[in-house]
Design a protein around this motif. Structure first.
Motif, PDB file in Angstrom:
ATOM      1  N   SER A  64       0.820  -1.202   0.000  1.00 34.23           N
ATOM      2  CA  SER A  64       0.000   0.000   0.000  1.00 34.23           C
ATOM      3  C   SER A  64       0.861   1.262   0.000  1.00 34.23           C
ATOM      4  O   SER A  64       0.597   2.210  -0.754  1.00 34.23           O
ATOM      5  CB  SER A  64      -0.933  -0.008   1.218  1.00 34.23           C
ATOM      6  OG  SER A  64      -1.790   1.101   1.180  1.00 34.23           O
ATOM      7  N   GLN A  70      -5.626   0.868  -5.979  1.00 31.45           N
ATOM      8  CA  GLN A  70      -5.099  -0.375  -5.417  1.00 31.45           C
ATOM      9  C   GLN A  70      -4.592  -0.145  -4.000  1.00 31.45           C
ATOM     10  O   GLN A  70      -4.806  -0.976  -3.117  1.00 31.45           O
ATOM     11  CB  GLN A  70      -3.927  -0.898  -6.249  1.00 31.45           C
ATOM     12  CG  GLN A  70      -4.274  -1.614  -7.487  1.00 31.45           C
ATOM     13  CD  GLN A  70      -3.003  -2.195  -8.107  1.00 31.45           C
ATOM     14  OE1 GLN A  70      -2.045  -2.503  -7.437  1.00 31.45           O
ATOM     15  NE2 GLN A  70      -3.023  -2.332  -9.420  1.00 31.45           N
ATOM     16  N   ALA A  71      -3.901   0.958  -3.811  1.00 30.63           N
ATOM     17  CA  ALA A  71      -3.356   1.260  -2.486  1.00 30.63           C
ATOM     18  C   ALA A  71      -4.473   1.324  -1.452  1.00 30.63           C
ATOM     19  O   ALA A  71      -4.342   0.797  -0.343  1.00 30.63           O
ATOM     20  CB  ALA A  71      -2.579   2.574  -2.514  1.00 30.63           C
ATOM     21  N   VAL A 131      -5.814  -2.289  -0.824  1.00 29.93           N
ATOM     22  CA  VAL A 131      -4.872  -3.075  -0.025  1.00 29.93           C
ATOM     23  C   VAL A 131      -4.837  -2.577   1.416  1.00 29.93           C
ATOM     24  O   VAL A 131      -4.803  -3.363   2.365  1.00 29.93           O
ATOM     25  CB  VAL A 131      -3.462  -3.045  -0.666  1.00 29.93           C
ATOM     26  CG1 VAL A 131      -2.424  -3.664   0.241  1.00 29.93           C
ATOM     27  CG2 VAL A 131      -3.490  -3.782  -1.996  1.00 29.93           C
ATOM     28  N   TRP A 132      -4.859  -1.265   1.604  1.00 29.71           N
ATOM     29  CA  TRP A 132      -4.831  -0.707   2.963  1.00 29.71           C
ATOM     30  C   TRP A 132      -6.064  -1.142   3.744  1.00 29.71           C
ATOM     31  O   TRP A 132      -5.969  -1.553   4.901  1.00 29.71           O
ATOM     32  CB  TRP A 132      -4.728   0.814   2.903  1.00 29.71           C
ATOM     33  CG  TRP A 132      -4.657   1.424   4.264  1.00 29.71           C
ATOM     34  CD1 TRP A 132      -5.680   1.993   4.967  1.00 29.71           C
ATOM     35  CD2 TRP A 132      -3.510   1.474   5.114  1.00 29.71           C
ATOM     36  NE1 TRP A 132      -5.239   2.404   6.186  1.00 29.71           N
ATOM     37  CE2 TRP A 132      -3.903   2.106   6.313  1.00 29.71           C
ATOM     38  CE3 TRP A 132      -2.194   1.056   4.978  1.00 29.71           C
ATOM     39  CZ2 TRP A 132      -3.018   2.334   7.357  1.00 29.71           C
ATOM     40  CZ3 TRP A 132      -1.313   1.282   6.016  1.00 29.71           C
ATOM     41  CH2 TRP A 132      -1.731   1.908   7.181  1.00 29.71           C
TER      42      TRP A 132
END
Length: 159
Positions: free
Chosen positions: A21, A77-78, A81-82
């Motif tokens: 992330s 995406q970050a 994922v986070w």
């Protein structure tokens, strides 16, 4: 003990998600703000400036738009994922890990093919090939080698 090992494996998965992330945010911001830093991988010259914003060449402008769009996806995406770190649903977390294994494996193969079939060898492209191969390896290791309880959130870990 086996329980400590399972907890440690859960923590390693969580660490992978945190590191992924953080790097995704950094790369996404750079791709949005300074796309020419990534355009170097496509053969674009820096022309002596790291802070150049709008190039004159229409093809370069198009390349920068595509890089910025990819930067937006990386930022998304970050966030995924986070936030999946806080999810206790093991099936959801495993699905995310599998998806990233597939995405990074395909990206690795596409970059490798592109590099090996290009008339010019760019040593900097090997950094991307190694990066995506490594990410595919990490996510693949968790997906293929971890039992289902490893994917449950840390809140379900037995200490």
């Amino acid at each position: 003990s086996v329980v400590a090992s399972a907890f440690e494996r859960k923590r390693r998965l969580d660490l992978l998600l945190v590191v992924h992330s953080a790097f995704a945010v950094a790369c996404g911001v750079l791709a949005l703000a300074l796309p020419h830093l990534f355009a170097v991988f496509f053969g674009e010259a820096l022309h002596g400036s790291y802070l150049r914003w709008n190039p004159e060449d229409p093809q370069v402008k198009l390349t920068h738009v595509v890089i910025r769009l990819y930067g937006a996806l990386i930022m998304g995406q970050a966030l995924i994922v986070w936030h999946v770190r806080g999810c206790a649903d093991g099936a959801m977390r495993r699905g995310i890990v599998r998806a990233y294994f597939v995405v990074f494996s395909l990206t690795f193969l596409v970059l490798l093919r592109s590099h090996l079939t290009d008339a010019h060898w760019h040593i900097s492209n090997w950094l991307n090939i190694i990066l995506f191969g490594t990410l595919a390896g990490f996510y693949g290791w968790f997906y293929w080698r971890s039992p289902p309880p490893i994917f449950e959130g840390l809140d379900k870990a037995v200490i």
